[in-house]
Motif scaffolding. Sequence first.
Motif, short mmCIF file in Angstrom:
data_model
loop_
_atom_site.label_atom_id
_atom_site.label_comp_id
_atom_site.label_asym_id
_atom_site.label_seq_id
_atom_site.Cartn_x
_atom_site.Cartn_y
_atom_site.Cartn_z
N LEU A 305 4.19 7.32 -12.26
CA LEU A 305 3.28 6.24 -11.89
C LEU A 305 4.01 4.91 -11.80
O LEU A 305 3.68 4.08 -10.94
N ARG A 306 4.98 4.69 -12.66
CA ARG A 306 5.65 3.38 -12.68
C ARG A 306 6.44 3.11 -11.40
O ARG A 306 6.81 1.96 -11.14
N THR A 307 6.70 4.13 -10.60
CA THR A 307 7.46 3.93 -9.36
C THR A 307 6.56 3.56 -8.18
O THR A 307 7.07 3.23 -7.10
N ILE A 308 5.25 3.63 -8.36
CA ILE A 308 4.32 3.40 -7.26
C ILE A 308 4.18 1.91 -6.97
O ILE A 308 4.01 1.10 -7.88
N ASP A 309 4.22 1.57 -5.70
CA ASP A 309 3.97 0.21 -5.24
C ASP A 309 2.49 0.14 -4.86
O ASP A 309 2.10 0.52 -3.75
N PHE A 310 1.66 -0.31 -5.78
CA PHE A 310 0.21 -0.25 -5.57
C PHE A 310 -0.26 -1.22 -4.49
O PHE A 310 -1.26 -0.96 -3.83
N THR A 311 0.44 -2.32 -4.29
CA THR A 311 0.07 -3.21 -3.18
C THR A 311 0.30 -2.51 -1.85
O THR A 311 -0.57 -2.52 -0.97
N HIS A 312 1.45 -1.88 -1.70
CA HIS A 312 1.73 -1.12 -0.47
C HIS A 312 0.71 -0.01 -0.28
O HIS A 312 0.16 0.16 0.82
N MET A 313 0.47 0.75 -1.33
CA MET A 313 -0.43 1.90 -1.21
C MET A 313 -1.85 1.47 -0.87
O MET A 313 -2.51 2.08 -0.02
N THR A 314 -2.32 0.41 -1.51
CA THR A 314 -3.67 -0.09 -1.22
C THR A 314 -3.77 -0.57 0.22
O THR A 314 -4.74 -0.25 0.93
N ASN A 315 -2.78 -1.32 0.66
CA ASN A 315 -2.79 -1.80 2.04
C ASN A 315 -2.69 -0.64 3.04
O ASN A 315 -3.30 -0.68 4.11
N ALA A 316 -1.92 0.39 2.67
CA ALA A 316 -1.77 1.55 3.55
C ALA A 316 -3.12 2.25 3.76
O ALA A 316 -3.50 2.56 4.89
N ILE A 317 -3.83 2.51 2.66
CA ILE A 317 -5.13 3.18 2.77
C ILE A 317 -6.11 2.29 3.52
O ILE A 317 -6.82 2.75 4.43
N SER A 318 -6.13 1.02 3.16
CA SER A 318 -7.06 0.08 3.81
C SER A 318 -6.80 0.00 5.31
O SER A 318 -7.74 -0.08 6.11
N SER A 319 -5.53 0.07 5.70
CA SER A 319 -5.19 -0.08 7.12
C SER A 319 -5.68 1.07 7.97
O SER A 319 -5.79 0.94 9.20
#
Length: 349
Positions: A305-319
């Motif tokens: 989990l510590r390797t996840i970029d949650f800003t990137h992931m959230t923006n990816a799903i949102s996009s």
Amino acid sequence: MPLPKIAALLCILIALPAFYGQGIQSLDSRAPRTAPLLPELQREIRADMAFLADDELHGRGSATRDEHIAALFAASQFQSLGLEPGGDNGTFLQKTLLPNPLPADIKQRLSKFEDTPRRETWNAIAILRGTTSPNEVILLTAHLDHLGISPAVNGDTIYNGADDDASGTTAVLALAHIFATGRHPSRTIVFALFGSEEIGGFGNRAFLAHPPVPLTSIITDLEFEMIGRPDPAVPAGTLWLTGFNRTNLGPELTRHGAHLVNDPHFGQHFFRRSDNYALALQGIIAQTISSFGLHKDYHQPSDKLRTIDFTHMTNAISSMVAPINWLSNTTWKPQWYLGRKPWHQAIIK
């Protein structure tokens, strides 16, 4: 797993409908489909990822009880959203027996993993029935499983699979939440999370053998695989789509707001390395969305989990919300380019 920890997991599963019932109000506008506020979406993504990639799920090994718990976790969310069950006997779970004995190559691969009986695997499937074109289906998929318990690296034996593919599973769950709690689309959307991708795609085989909707009704499948970290090989803020030059799906989604580019890792043959490929071999336009940058944590205990970029992931799903909304409400259908179906022998990016 000690009994207190099993009880804790069961309590989480029981509590999920109430939790998501509260969350629905924050995301449900019953208005034209847009992405929810990013902080709210990120909180949901973090919660799902924290469960799926936790050490207590032991890496969600293919065809293990931990994969089954992950499937139950997804099924409970689907149920809480009021979706229609797409599994066995009016449930959200589809169970299938593995071959007995397993093929020799799979037995050899599993021999280095935890000595766990591998008898059955589970898919979690839900249906959001379309309003005016219910017999045309958009399929959104990911795989539930990872490697489970395997040889220790730096003393760590749990291959958590945060990016691979808790991130894709979480994307499908988030999209189910977004679409189920807004204005229902014209076309049907099926959300399917497959088991046992890592040992040969037995979950997708079960889906194809016993589909919840006719296979001929599936307009396209978008598989979400490893979107938890950005890929430095593509422009910032973009995802890549396998088989981009095989069909007109990617260019059309891009025209409607998707931040998609061609897979930059052609030599890795990613088009053939996820559950989408089995569907593509049936003639379905089935491609994978990813941002895997060939990071060193792939299939390692360090995929945490510590390797996840949650800003990137959230923006990816949102996009992907607006493009999928367009796809689920249009009459347009994607097509294979001439000579570029998966069974053609030409080497195609």
